[in-house]
Design a protein around this motif. Sequence first.
Motif, PDB file in Angstrom:
ATOM      1  N   ARG A  44      -2.751   6.421   4.500  1.00 35.64           N
ATOM      2  CA  ARG A  44      -2.642   4.693   4.275  1.00 35.64           C
ATOM      3  C   ARG A  44      -1.016   4.772   4.531  1.00 35.64           C
ATOM      4  N   TRP A  45      -0.244   5.057   4.805  1.00 37.33           N
ATOM      5  CA  TRP A  45       1.109   4.921   5.566  1.00 37.33           C
ATOM      6  C   TRP A  45       0.479   5.081   6.626  1.00 37.33           C
ATOM      7  N   GLN A  46      -0.486   5.439   7.505  1.00 38.45           N
ATOM      8  CA  GLN A  46      -0.152   4.499   8.596  1.00 38.45           C
ATOM      9  C   GLN A  46      -0.943   3.418   8.803  1.00 38.45           C
ATOM     10  N   ILE A  47      -1.283   2.457   7.320  1.00 43.91           N
ATOM     11  CA  ILE A  47      -1.704   1.165   7.154  1.00 43.91           C
ATOM     12  C   ILE A  47      -0.697   0.272   6.940  1.00 43.91           C
ATOM     13  N   ALA A  69      -8.871   1.841  14.616  1.00 45.52           N
ATOM     14  CA  ALA A  69     -10.133   1.811  13.532  1.00 45.52           C
ATOM     15  C   ALA A  69     -11.584   1.580  12.719  1.00 45.52           C
ATOM     16  N   HIS A  70     -12.291   1.545  12.603  1.00 45.01           N
ATOM     17  CA  HIS A  70     -13.243   0.386  12.183  1.00 45.01           C
ATOM     18  C   HIS A  70     -12.819  -0.275  10.873  1.00 45.01           C
ATOM     19  N   GLN A  75     -10.399  -1.016   5.789  1.00 50.07           N
ATOM     20  CA  GLN A  75     -10.717  -2.336   4.573  1.00 50.07           C
ATOM     21  C   GLN A  75     -11.511  -1.806   2.840  1.00 50.07           C
ATOM     22  N   ARG A  76     -11.182  -0.776   3.222  1.00 47.58           N
ATOM     23  CA  ARG A  76     -11.077  -0.022   2.142  1.00 47.58           C
ATOM     24  C   ARG A  76     -10.044   1.089   1.216  1.00 47.58           C
ATOM     25  N   ILE A  77      -8.703   1.275   2.266  1.00 49.77           N
ATOM     26  CA  ILE A  77      -7.917   1.791   2.195  1.00 49.77           C
ATOM     27  C   ILE A  77      -6.685   1.114   1.752  1.00 49.77           C
ATOM     28  N   VAL A  78      -6.981  -0.905   2.137  1.00 56.90           N
ATOM     29  CA  VAL A  78      -6.416  -1.603   1.818  1.00 56.90           C
ATOM     30  C   VAL A  78      -5.550  -2.154   0.674  1.00 56.90           C
ATOM     31  N   ASN A  79      -7.384  -2.463  -0.125  1.00 54.25           N
ATOM     32  CA  ASN A  79      -7.976  -2.327  -0.915  1.00 54.25           C
ATOM     33  C   ASN A  79      -7.186  -1.462  -1.890  1.00 54.25           C
ATOM     34  N   GLU A  80      -6.475  -0.455  -1.956  1.00 54.01           N
ATOM     35  CA  GLU A  80      -6.720   0.349  -2.654  1.00 54.01           C
ATOM     36  C   GLU A  80      -4.266   0.261  -2.819  1.00 54.01           C
ATOM     37  N   LEU A  81      -4.100   0.258  -1.638  1.00 48.45           N
ATOM     38  CA  LEU A  81      -3.073  -0.076  -1.718  1.00 48.45           C
ATOM     39  C   LEU A  81      -3.004  -1.849  -2.199  1.00 48.45           C
ATOM     40  N   ALA A  82      -3.592  -2.356  -2.122  1.00 46.95           N
ATOM     41  CA  ALA A  82      -3.826  -4.091  -3.267  1.00 46.95           C
ATOM     42  C   ALA A  82      -3.021  -3.545  -4.053  1.00 46.95           C
TER      43      ALA A  82
END
Length: 153
Positions: A44-47, A69-70, A75-82
Amino acid sequence: MRKAKRTPAGTALTDMILDLFRLNNRLLSAGDRLVAEVGLTSARWQILGTIAAAERPQPVAWLARDIGAHRQNVQRIVNELAAEGLVSFEPNPHHRRAALLVLTDKGKQVFEHAMHLQVPWVNNLAEDLRIKDLETTHKVITGVLRKLEGDGL
């Protein structure tokens, strides 16, 4: 069939790659511990860092490409961050379905806190290492990376 033999450089690079795998795993674990208090993981930090470093907002696919990355994982991590209010999606004038990612004020604060924690940690890691050695290692790693990206391997 004849068994292929590694060149001396191929053997040295193989040894380095194996150590890089171990280093990557250790860095991810250490990063997870370092930023856990701000609710992040290394991924998450990397994103967040990639979004913060971008010259302009980008869609998820570009972000994934930039970090190697894939897209689905990003997208999964971005959705969590959002969902946590750390990033938001802005309309993309060039592509209706590929929204652009931006850090929210909360996302900027969390990222800045993580980077504040990173400074003493990385300074401690760098202690007793020669800058010239670090620069040479960086050149080797980026050279191998360029070859991999250029060959599509």
